[in-house]
Design a protein around this motif. Sequence first.
Motif, short mmCIF file in Angstrom:
data_model
loop_
_atom_site.label_atom_id
_atom_site.label_comp_id
_atom_site.label_asym_id
_atom_site.label_seq_id
_atom_site.Cartn_x
_atom_site.Cartn_y
_atom_site.Cartn_z
N PRO A 267 3.61 7.32 -7.60
CA PRO A 267 3.45 8.43 -8.55
C PRO A 267 4.35 9.63 -8.26
O PRO A 267 4.74 10.35 -9.18
N GLY A 268 4.70 9.87 -7.01
CA GLY A 268 5.51 11.03 -6.65
C GLY A 268 7.00 10.79 -6.63
O GLY A 268 7.78 11.72 -6.34
N VAL B 93 0.84 -1.21 0.00
CA VAL B 93 0.00 0.00 0.00
C VAL B 93 0.87 1.25 0.00
O VAL B 93 0.64 2.19 -0.77
N TRP B 94 1.89 1.27 0.86
CA TRP B 94 2.79 2.41 0.94
C TRP B 94 3.51 2.64 -0.40
O TRP B 94 3.57 3.76 -0.90
N GLY B 95 4.04 1.57 -0.97
CA GLY B 95 4.73 1.69 -2.26
C GLY B 95 3.81 2.20 -3.36
O GLY B 95 4.19 3.06 -4.16
N LYS C 165 12.97 4.79 -12.78
CA LYS C 165 11.74 4.47 -12.06
C LYS C 165 10.90 3.49 -12.89
O LYS C 165 10.61 3.72 -14.05
N SER C 166 10.56 2.38 -12.27
CA SER C 166 9.65 1.39 -12.85
C SER C 166 9.03 0.64 -11.69
O SER C 166 9.55 0.67 -10.56
N VAL C 167 7.95 -0.04 -11.96
CA VAL C 167 7.31 -0.82 -10.90
C VAL C 167 8.29 -1.85 -10.36
O VAL C 167 8.41 -2.04 -9.14
N ALA C 168 9.04 -2.50 -11.25
CA ALA C 168 10.00 -3.52 -10.82
C ALA C 168 11.08 -2.91 -9.94
O ALA C 168 11.43 -3.47 -8.89
#
Length: 176
Positions: free
Chosen positions: A35-36, A28-30, A56-59
Amino acid sequence: MGDGNGSRPDFPWVWLLPQLAVLAGLVVWGAAVYPGLPERVPQHIGPGGIDAWADKSVAAVFVPVLVYAGTVAVMTAASAAVLRVRPANELAPGERASSLVNRPSTRASALRTARATLQLGFCIGLSIAVTCTVMWRTEPDPRAPAWLLPAVLAPIALGLVPVLAAAVRDRRGRRK
């Protein structure tokens, strides 16, 4: 727990809940900070501060979460395994036991060890959460705060206490 007559203790699911709560909290925190985050995010923190960056990427952002998910799986499997091993006090006289298995002395000892392992997993999650406070900063700052290393190591050291206590108690139980 089992039925008290030598049956295998039930898995201590309640002791797994703190790990799952930390894992859910990290997700949840991640997701909330993603986005910021800046276009380059920290990937490694060394003695001199952040020494490796990634786009920056989800991975890249969720590496700590994935590492902790793996930790939860390993700690859960280890706890389940220790509960499945036949303890030393249930081996027949002269029955040979594999030297590859460090058997708990009793079923109660196995349960203590399983619980301690799950507690250690929770403490590792707290350490990873501390690391995320630096990795998930919205300002790209190459400095790591001086408090980071002690704050990462303290929960792990605290989590090792019940593991060592369970091991010592088990060892003393073997001598009696």
